[in-house]
Design a protein around this motif. Structure first.
Motif, PDB file in Angstrom:
ATOM      1  N   ARG A 176       0.977  -1.279  -0.036  1.00  0.00           N
ATOM      2  CA  ARG A 176      -0.046  -0.076   0.016  1.00  0.00           C
ATOM      3  C   ARG A 176       0.777   1.182  -0.020  1.00  0.00           C
ATOM      4  O   ARG A 176       0.583   2.158  -0.691  1.00  0.00           O
ATOM      5  N   ASP A 177       1.994   1.292   0.924  1.00  0.00           N
ATOM      6  CA  ASP A 177       2.984   2.418   0.671  1.00  0.00           C
ATOM      7  C   ASP A 177       3.507   2.663  -0.616  1.00  0.00           C
ATOM      8  O   ASP A 177       3.724   3.788  -1.077  1.00  0.00           O
ATOM      9  N   VAL A 178       3.959   1.591  -1.124  1.00  0.00           N
ATOM     10  CA  VAL A 178       4.589   1.542  -2.436  1.00  0.00           C
ATOM     11  C   VAL A 178       3.572   2.018  -3.562  1.00  0.00           C
ATOM     12  O   VAL A 178       3.937   3.113  -4.255  1.00  0.00           O
ATOM     13  N   TYR A 179       2.393   1.797  -3.398  1.00  0.00           N
ATOM     14  CA  TYR A 179       1.380   2.450  -4.343  1.00  0.00           C
ATOM     15  C   TYR A 179       1.304   3.856  -4.050  1.00  0.00           C
ATOM     16  O   TYR A 179       1.250   4.608  -5.190  1.00  0.00           O
ATOM     17  N   ARG A 180       1.023   4.249  -2.972  1.00  0.00           N
ATOM     18  CA  ARG A 180       0.979   5.582  -2.689  1.00  0.00           C
ATOM     19  C   ARG A 180       2.013   6.524  -3.008  1.00  0.00           C
ATOM     20  O   ARG A 180       1.977   7.453  -3.637  1.00  0.00           O
ATOM     21  N   ASN A 181       3.205   5.864  -2.904  1.00  0.00           N
ATOM     22  CA  ASN A 181       4.425   6.672  -3.462  1.00  0.00           C
ATOM     23  C   ASN A 181       4.932   6.817  -4.995  1.00  0.00           C
ATOM     24  O   ASN A 181       5.358   7.718  -5.290  1.00  0.00           O
ATOM     25  N   CYS A 182       4.134   5.645  -5.464  1.00  0.00           N
ATOM     26  CA  CYS A 182       4.352   5.879  -7.023  1.00  0.00           C
ATOM     27  C   CYS A 182       2.963   6.000  -7.637  1.00  0.00           C
ATOM     28  O   CYS A 182       2.914   5.909  -8.790  1.00  0.00           O
ATOM     29  N   GLU A 183       1.967   6.438  -7.199  1.00  0.00           N
ATOM     30  CA  GLU A 183       0.607   6.410  -7.821  1.00  0.00           C
ATOM     31  C   GLU A 183       0.602   7.553  -8.700  1.00  0.00           C
ATOM     32  O   GLU A 183       0.052   7.394  -9.957  1.00  0.00           O
ATOM     33  N   ASP A 184       1.457   8.599  -8.658  1.00  0.00           N
ATOM     34  CA  ASP A 184       1.501   9.681  -9.766  1.00  0.00           C
ATOM     35  C   ASP A 184       2.275   8.940 -11.156  1.00  0.00           C
ATOM     36  O   ASP A 184       1.692   9.325 -12.195  1.00  0.00           O
ATOM     37  N   GLU A 185       3.126   8.342 -10.804  1.00  0.00           N
ATOM     38  CA  GLU A 185       3.827   7.659 -11.855  1.00  0.00           C
ATOM     39  C   GLU A 185       3.008   6.645 -12.743  1.00  0.00           C
ATOM     40  O   GLU A 185       3.314   6.230 -13.962  1.00  0.00           O
ATOM     41  N   LEU A 186       2.179   6.038 -11.984  1.00  0.00           N
ATOM     42  CA  LEU A 186       1.156   4.948 -12.500  1.00  0.00           C
ATOM     43  C   LEU A 186      -0.192   5.658 -12.959  1.00  0.00           C
ATOM     44  O   LEU A 186      -0.886   4.812 -13.451  1.00  0.00           O
ATOM     45  N   SER A 187      -0.030   6.861 -13.312  1.00  0.00           N
ATOM     46  CA  SER A 187      -1.311   7.635 -13.958  1.00  0.00           C
ATOM     47  C   SER A 187      -1.287   7.495 -15.370  1.00  0.00           C
ATOM     48  O   SER A 187      -0.653   6.566 -15.936  1.00  0.00           O
ATOM     49  N   HIS A 188      -2.146   8.137 -16.080  1.00  0.00           N
ATOM     50  CA  HIS A 188      -2.059   8.012 -17.462  1.00  0.00           C
ATOM     51  C   HIS A 188      -0.990   8.107 -18.538  1.00  0.00           C
ATOM     52  O   HIS A 188      -1.135   7.458 -19.225  1.00  0.00           O
ATOM     53  N   SER A 189      -0.140   8.670 -17.860  1.00  0.00           N
ATOM     54  CA  SER A 189       1.411   8.747 -18.536  1.00  0.00           C
ATOM     55  C   SER A 189       1.899   7.589 -18.455  1.00  0.00           C
ATOM     56  O   SER A 189       2.890   7.260 -19.469  1.00  0.00           O
ATOM     57  N   PHE A 190       1.664   6.600 -17.883  1.00  0.00           N
ATOM     58  CA  PHE A 190       2.306   5.399 -17.679  1.00  0.00           C
ATOM     59  C   PHE A 190       1.939   4.646 -19.083  1.00  0.00           C
ATOM     60  O   PHE A 190       2.675   3.709 -19.676  1.00  0.00           O
ATOM     61  N   ASP A 191       0.631   4.709 -19.553  1.00  0.00           N
ATOM     62  CA  ASP A 191       0.149   4.282 -20.577  1.00  0.00           C
ATOM     63  C   ASP A 191       0.856   4.211 -21.723  1.00  0.00           C
ATOM     64  O   ASP A 191       1.526   3.322 -22.482  1.00  0.00           O
ATOM     65  N   GLU A 192       1.437   5.625 -22.035  1.00  0.00           N
ATOM     66  CA  GLU A 192       2.160   5.922 -23.012  1.00  0.00           C
ATOM     67  C   GLU A 192       3.718   5.325 -22.925  1.00  0.00           C
ATOM     68  O   GLU A 192       4.191   4.938 -23.723  1.00  0.00           O
ATOM     69  N   GLN A 193       4.155   5.353 -21.556  1.00  0.00           N
ATOM     70  CA  GLN A 193       5.470   4.916 -21.603  1.00  0.00           C
ATOM     71  C   GLN A 193       5.359   3.433 -21.757  1.00  0.00           C
ATOM     72  O   GLN A 193       6.397   2.789 -22.424  1.00  0.00           O
ATOM     73  N   PHE A 194       4.761   2.850 -21.251  1.00  0.00           N
ATOM     74  CA  PHE A 194       4.408   1.392 -21.408  1.00  0.00           C
ATOM     75  C   PHE A 194       4.306   0.916 -22.835  1.00  0.00           C
ATOM     76  O   PHE A 194       5.017   0.134 -23.303  1.00  0.00           O
ATOM     77  N   GLU A 195       3.427   1.677 -23.701  1.00  0.00           N
ATOM     78  CA  GLU A 195       3.375   1.334 -24.918  1.00  0.00           C
ATOM     79  C   GLU A 195       4.765   1.617 -25.711  1.00  0.00           C
ATOM     80  O   GLU A 195       5.029   0.828 -26.624  1.00  0.00           O
ATOM     81  N   ASN A 196       5.363   2.776 -25.584  1.00  0.00           N
ATOM     82  CA  ASN A 196       6.499   2.814 -26.215  1.00  0.00           C
ATOM     83  C   ASN A 196       7.546   1.649 -25.756  1.00  0.00           C
ATOM     84  O   ASN A 196       8.512   1.401 -26.483  1.00  0.00           O
ATOM     85  N   GLY A 197       7.488   1.200 -24.577  1.00  0.00           N
ATOM     86  CA  GLY A 197       8.487   0.063 -23.946  1.00  0.00           C
ATOM     87  C   GLY A 197       8.171  -0.968 -25.026  1.00  0.00           C
ATOM     88  O   GLY A 197       9.172  -1.830 -25.424  1.00  0.00           O
ATOM     89  N   VAL A 198       6.835  -1.360 -25.261  1.00  0.00           N
ATOM     90  CA  VAL A 198       6.348  -2.518 -25.973  1.00  0.00           C
ATOM     91  C   VAL A 198       6.849  -2.402 -27.091  1.00  0.00           C
ATOM     92  O   VAL A 198       7.225  -3.148 -28.129  1.00  0.00           O
TER      93      VAL A 198
END
Length: 153
Positions: free
Chosen positions: A83-105
């Motif tokens: 839960r702490d990990v999620y709270r600490n990285c919640e911003d990085e896992l927002s919608h911008s993550f989709d684009e980064q993930f798609e670029n990695g793929v």
């Protein structure tokens, strides 16, 4: 052995082969370690980020979800730690993550199509594991898994 344990064993076996594939791509100098770091670490980070995002999609992280995250990656998170990990990285896992993930793929597809297909299979498996490990499957989790799988198409 229950269904979740069988899925976990299947994931671990395929994940091990995926890591070997990453090493092979690096040995052929097809992966830029300077830019991305170790290939296996790069994609493990993406996979774990996807999982944490999926686990938290319904607003609740269950102890069973933590158990299967730990089982698949050899972690030893407690419920409170995750839960702490999620709270600490919640911003990085927002919608911008989709684009980064798609670029990695996309980068992986350029380097090795078979490895990209193997990664997609891992993603689908881990989504199924996480959804199955939750006592109550929320529509938000199903929608998140569906959206993540669509990034490969």
């Amino acid at each position: 052995m229950n269904k979740l344990d069988m899925l976990t064993e299947e994931f671990k076996s395929k994940y091990e082969r995926f890591l070997i594939g990453c090493d092979a791509v690096e040995e052929l100098n097809l992966w830029d370690k300077e830019e991305y770091g170790e290939m296996d670490g790069f994609y493990q980070n993406d996979l774990v980020s996807v999982i944490i995002r999926l686990i938290a999609a319904d607003g609740e992280i269950s102890s069973e979800e933590v158990k299967y995250l730990n089982a698949n990656f050899g972690f030893d998170y407690t419920l409170d730690e995750l839960r702490d990990v999620y709270r600490n990285c919640e911003d990085e896992l927002s919608h911008s993550f989709d684009e980064q993930f798609e670029n990695g793929v996309s980068v992986m597809r350029e380097k090795n199509e078979k490895l990209a297909d193997a990664y997609k299979e891992l993603l689908c498996l881990i989504c199924d594991i996480i959804i199955e490990s939750d006592d109550v499957v929320a529509q938000a989790e199903i929608d998140e898994a569906t959206n993540l799988k669509k990034l490969f198409n």
